[in-house]
Write an enzyme that holds these catalytic residues in place. Sequence first.
Site, short mmCIF file in Angstrom:
data_model
loop_
_atom_site.label_atom_id
_atom_site.label_comp_id
_atom_site.label_asym_id
_atom_site.label_seq_id
_atom_site.Cartn_x
_atom_site.Cartn_y
_atom_site.Cartn_z
N HIS A 8 0.84 5.10 1.13
CA HIS A 8 0.17 6.15 1.90
C HIS A 8 0.23 7.44 1.10
CE1 HIS A 8 0.25 4.06 5.94
NE2 HIS A 8 1.23 3.39 5.36
N HIS A 24 0.85 -1.20 0.00
CA HIS A 24 0.00 0.00 0.00
C HIS A 24 0.88 1.24 0.00
CE1 HIS A 24 0.60 -1.46 4.11
NE2 HIS A 24 0.67 -0.19 4.48
P1 5GP Z 1 1.66 0.29 7.36
O1 5GP Z 1 1.88 0.44 8.85
O2 5GP Z 1 1.65 -1.17 6.97
O3 5GP Z 1 2.53 1.14 6.51
O4 5GP Z 1 0.20 0.87 7.11
C1 5GP Z 1 -0.96 0.18 7.40
C2 5GP Z 1 -2.04 1.22 7.49
O5 5GP Z 1 -3.29 0.56 7.41
C3 5GP Z 1 -2.03 1.99 8.82
O6 5GP Z 1 -1.87 3.38 8.55
C4 5GP Z 1 -3.38 1.68 9.43
O7 5GP Z 1 -3.96 2.79 10.04
C5 5GP Z 1 -4.19 1.21 8.25
N1 5GP Z 1 -5.20 0.25 8.57
C6 5GP Z 1 -5.06 -0.84 9.37
N2 5GP Z 1 -6.21 -1.54 9.43
C7 5GP Z 1 -7.10 -0.85 8.64
C8 5GP Z 1 -8.47 -1.08 8.31
O8 5GP Z 1 -9.12 -2.04 8.72
N3 5GP Z 1 -9.06 -0.17 7.48
C9 5GP Z 1 -8.38 0.91 6.99
N4 5GP Z 1 -9.05 1.75 6.20
N5 5GP Z 1 -7.10 1.15 7.28
C10 5GP Z 1 -6.46 0.28 8.09
#
Ligand code: 5GP
Length: 137
Positions: free
Chosen positions: A104, A102
Amino acid sequence: MATDPDCLFCKIVAGDLPSTRVYEDDRTVAFMDINPGTRGHLLVVPRAHARDLLAIEAGDLAAVAHTGQRLAALQLERLGADGVNLLNSCGSAAWQTVFHFHLHVIPRYADDPLRLPYTPAPGDEAEIAAAAAELAA
Ligand code: 5GP
Ligand code: ZN
């Protein structure tokens, strides 16, 4: 198309879990992050499951980047953002917590409180050169 039945974002892409979706096309889906760093923080994902930056197929990576660019422009136009940060975390050591690639897309506002959790400071020139040499070899 690759999917993982245990993957949170695959479930969101499939519509099996709710999300606040703002854009989709044949390769990508964009939805609001539930823990926004700033107002309007989005995530862009490929429809096809890939765990991280190294696993994502090149065409999907390009499509995600393109969607990120479009949505960054919308954040500037419609949310009144003053700038945008694009961020990807690859691996737990880099803060990745959801293992479906993903991007951001984080709108930035002049004087918003978001700060990097480190303070950039000038590095050691020899160490910078040594790392570059290892990468370029
Ligand atoms: P990472 O930490 O892997 O870079 O980002 C994961 C992102 O996914 C985090 O910013 C977190 O807030 C978001 N996230 C986690 N679970 C969910 C969810 O169930 N729905 C949505 N919309 N975002 C999520
Ligand atoms: Zn997935």
